[in-house]
Write a protein that holds these residues in place. Structure first.
Motif, PDB file in Angstrom:
ATOM      1  N   GLY A  15     -72.232  36.442 -25.410  1.00  0.00           N
ATOM      2  CA  GLY A  15     -70.811  36.543 -25.487  1.00  0.00           C
ATOM      3  C   GLY A  15     -70.464  37.078 -27.035  1.00  0.00           C
ATOM      4  O   GLY A  15     -71.307  37.305 -27.932  1.00  0.00           O
ATOM      5  N   SER A  16     -69.144  37.398 -27.196  1.00  0.00           N
ATOM      6  CA  SER A  16     -68.787  37.948 -28.431  1.00  0.00           C
ATOM      7  C   SER A  16     -67.750  37.287 -29.013  1.00  0.00           C
ATOM      8  O   SER A  16     -66.892  36.464 -28.439  1.00  0.00           O
ATOM      9  CB  SER A  16     -68.042  39.455 -28.366  1.00  0.00           C
ATOM     10  OG  SER A  16     -69.106  40.318 -27.917  1.00  0.00           O
ATOM     11  N   ARG A  18     -64.876  37.400 -32.916  1.00  0.00           N
ATOM     12  CA  ARG A  18     -64.495  38.120 -34.082  1.00  0.00           C
ATOM     13  C   ARG A  18     -63.890  37.029 -35.106  1.00  0.00           C
ATOM     14  O   ARG A  18     -63.180  36.342 -34.803  1.00  0.00           O
ATOM     15  CB  ARG A  18     -63.600  39.159 -33.902  1.00  0.00           C
ATOM     16  CG  ARG A  18     -63.461  39.994 -35.187  1.00  0.00           C
ATOM     17  CD  ARG A  18     -62.212  41.414 -35.178  1.00  0.00           C
ATOM     18  NE  ARG A  18     -61.001  40.661 -35.034  1.00  0.00           N
ATOM     19  CZ  ARG A  18     -60.133  41.667 -35.387  1.00  0.00           C
ATOM     20  NH1 ARG A  18     -60.310  42.817 -35.630  1.00  0.00           N
ATOM     21  NH2 ARG A  18     -58.940  41.197 -35.690  1.00  0.00           N
ATOM     22  N   ARG A  66     -76.397  43.495 -34.017  1.00  0.00           N
ATOM     23  CA  ARG A  66     -75.368  42.653 -33.348  1.00  0.00           C
ATOM     24  C   ARG A  66     -74.155  42.496 -33.955  1.00  0.00           C
ATOM     25  O   ARG A  66     -72.860  42.123 -33.280  1.00  0.00           O
ATOM     26  CB  ARG A  66     -75.996  41.347 -32.940  1.00  0.00           C
ATOM     27  CG  ARG A  66     -77.361  41.560 -32.254  1.00  0.00           C
ATOM     28  CD  ARG A  66     -78.165  40.186 -31.699  1.00  0.00           C
ATOM     29  NE  ARG A  66     -78.048  39.218 -33.031  1.00  0.00           N
ATOM     30  CZ  ARG A  66     -77.627  38.213 -33.059  1.00  0.00           C
ATOM     31  NH1 ARG A  66     -76.794  37.535 -32.188  1.00  0.00           N
ATOM     32  NH2 ARG A  66     -77.985  37.324 -34.114  1.00  0.00           N
ATOM     33  N   PHE A  67     -74.273  42.317 -35.171  1.00  0.00           N
ATOM     34  CA  PHE A  67     -72.825  41.978 -36.074  1.00  0.00           C
ATOM     35  C   PHE A  67     -72.273  43.232 -36.843  1.00  0.00           C
ATOM     36  O   PHE A  67     -73.144  44.056 -37.081  1.00  0.00           O
ATOM     37  CB  PHE A  67     -73.162  40.733 -37.195  1.00  0.00           C
ATOM     38  CG  PHE A  67     -73.309  39.651 -36.396  1.00  0.00           C
ATOM     39  CD1 PHE A  67     -73.610  39.334 -34.972  1.00  0.00           C
ATOM     40  CD2 PHE A  67     -73.629  38.421 -37.261  1.00  0.00           C
ATOM     41  CE1 PHE A  67     -73.774  38.032 -34.511  1.00  0.00           C
ATOM     42  CE2 PHE A  67     -73.715  37.104 -36.571  1.00  0.00           C
ATOM     43  CZ  PHE A  67     -73.877  36.992 -35.430  1.00  0.00           C
ATOM     44  N   THR A  68     -71.003  43.348 -36.953  1.00  0.00           N
ATOM     45  CA  THR A  68     -70.576  44.352 -37.625  1.00  0.00           C
ATOM     46  C   THR A  68     -69.399  43.680 -38.761  1.00  0.00           C
ATOM     47  O   THR A  68     -68.600  43.035 -38.082  1.00  0.00           O
ATOM     48  CB  THR A  68     -69.855  45.593 -36.845  1.00  0.00           C
ATOM     49  OG1 THR A  68     -70.748  46.026 -35.990  1.00  0.00           O
ATOM     50  CG2 THR A  68     -69.533  46.637 -37.726  1.00  0.00           C
ATOM     51  N   GLN A  81     -67.387  41.004 -36.560  1.00  0.00           N
ATOM     52  CA  GLN A  81     -67.327  41.400 -35.116  1.00  0.00           C
ATOM     53  C   GLN A  81     -68.941  40.965 -34.730  1.00  0.00           C
ATOM     54  O   GLN A  81     -69.879  41.639 -35.068  1.00  0.00           O
ATOM     55  CB  GLN A  81     -67.056  42.601 -34.788  1.00  0.00           C
ATOM     56  CG  GLN A  81     -67.337  43.068 -33.298  1.00  0.00           C
ATOM     57  CD  GLN A  81     -66.237  42.129 -32.474  1.00  0.00           C
ATOM     58  OE1 GLN A  81     -65.077  42.300 -32.857  1.00  0.00           O
ATOM     59  NE2 GLN A  81     -66.511  41.337 -31.456  1.00  0.00           N
ATOM     60  N   MET A  82     -68.907  39.969 -33.906  1.00  0.00           N
ATOM     61  CA  MET A  82     -70.365  39.323 -33.395  1.00  0.00           C
ATOM     62  C   MET A  82     -70.373  39.651 -32.099  1.00  0.00           C
ATOM     63  O   MET A  82     -69.813  39.265 -31.319  1.00  0.00           O
ATOM     64  CB  MET A  82     -70.484  37.901 -33.590  1.00  0.00           C
ATOM     65  CG  MET A  82     -70.208  37.516 -35.233  1.00  0.00           C
ATOM     66  SD  MET A  82     -70.351  35.652 -35.564  1.00  0.00           S
ATOM     67  CE  MET A  82     -68.955  35.127 -34.691  1.00  0.00           C
ATOM     68  N   THR A  83     -71.500  40.394 -31.693  1.00  0.00           N
ATOM     69  CA  THR A  83     -71.677  40.506 -30.172  1.00  0.00           C
ATOM     70  C   THR A  83     -73.182  40.171 -29.790  1.00  0.00           C
ATOM     71  O   THR A  83     -74.062  39.636 -30.764  1.00  0.00           O
ATOM     72  CB  THR A  83     -71.693  42.088 -29.984  1.00  0.00           C
ATOM     73  OG1 THR A  83     -72.590  42.779 -30.768  1.00  0.00           O
ATOM     74  CG2 THR A  83     -70.254  42.656 -30.369  1.00  0.00           C
ATOM     75  N   ASN A  84     -73.507  39.916 -28.445  1.00  0.00           N
ATOM     76  CA  ASN A  84     -74.731  39.428 -27.962  1.00  0.00           C
ATOM     77  C   ASN A  84     -75.101  38.161 -28.618  1.00  0.00           C
ATOM     78  O   ASN A  84     -76.136  37.818 -29.349  1.00  0.00           O
ATOM     79  CB  ASN A  84     -75.966  40.459 -28.247  1.00  0.00           C
ATOM     80  CG  ASN A  84     -76.954  40.059 -27.648  1.00  0.00           C
ATOM     81  OD1 ASN A  84     -77.095  39.363 -26.693  1.00  0.00           O
ATOM     82  ND2 ASN A  84     -78.226  40.764 -27.838  1.00  0.00           N
ATOM     83  N   LEU A  85     -74.229  37.304 -28.867  1.00  0.00           N
ATOM     84  CA  LEU A  85     -74.298  35.993 -29.573  1.00  0.00           C
ATOM     85  C   LEU A  85     -75.495  35.291 -28.929  1.00  0.00           C
ATOM     86  O   LEU A  85     -75.787  35.016 -27.584  1.00  0.00           O
ATOM     87  CB  LEU A  85     -73.114  35.174 -29.681  1.00  0.00           C
ATOM     88  CG  LEU A  85     -72.209  35.905 -30.693  1.00  0.00           C
ATOM     89  CD1 LEU A  85     -70.749  35.169 -30.434  1.00  0.00           C
ATOM     90  CD2 LEU A  85     -72.590  35.392 -32.073  1.00  0.00           C
TER      91      LEU A  85
END
Length: 127
Positions: A15-16, A18, A66-68, A81-85
């Motif tokens: 999941g993602s 922010r 994965r993070f921005t 912004q955190m994705t593919n946690l």
């Protein structure tokens, strides 16, 4: 400078989420704004940084891709912004600021280089 971080929570693996951090102060554009994290029983570790004076971003190898990290200078906000946690991302995340505008690249990862810290926001990733 006061920092306030928020946006943590419980999310499933993959999941993602922010995270947000709002900073006080008049020279936000010059600040180096950085996210660190600390898992239970472990030391605080660098995650991502935005060097304000140079407008460059830097990431730890564990989150690269994965993070921005980004910022909104009009709002004095920095985001993560955190994705593919993953479960290994579970930690308390801290927002930190170095306000002199003279942060050198080799010190970005070092918690001791920062003179302002916000309270943490907890992120839990379930498997």
């Amino acid at each position: 400078v006061q920092l306030q971080a928020f946006g943590g929570g419980l999310v499933e693996s993959g999941g993602s989420l922010r995270l947000s951090c709002v900073a006080s102060g008049r020279s936000f554009n010059d600040y180096t704004m950085t996210w660190f994290r600390q898992a239970p029983g472990k030391e605080r570790r660098f995650v991502a940084a935005f060097r304000g004076s140079r407008r460059t971003t830097h990431y730890s190898d564990s989150v690269k891709g994965r993070f921005t990290i980004s910022r909104d200078t009009a709002k004095n906000m920095v985001y993560l912004q955190m994705t593919n946690l993953k479960p290994d991302d579970t930690a308390v995340y801290y927002c930190a600021a170095e306000t002199s505008g003279r942060m050198i690249l080799s010190s970005v990862w070092n918690p001791s280089a920062y003179d302002n810290w916000g309270q943490g926001t907890e992120v839990t990733v379930s498997s």
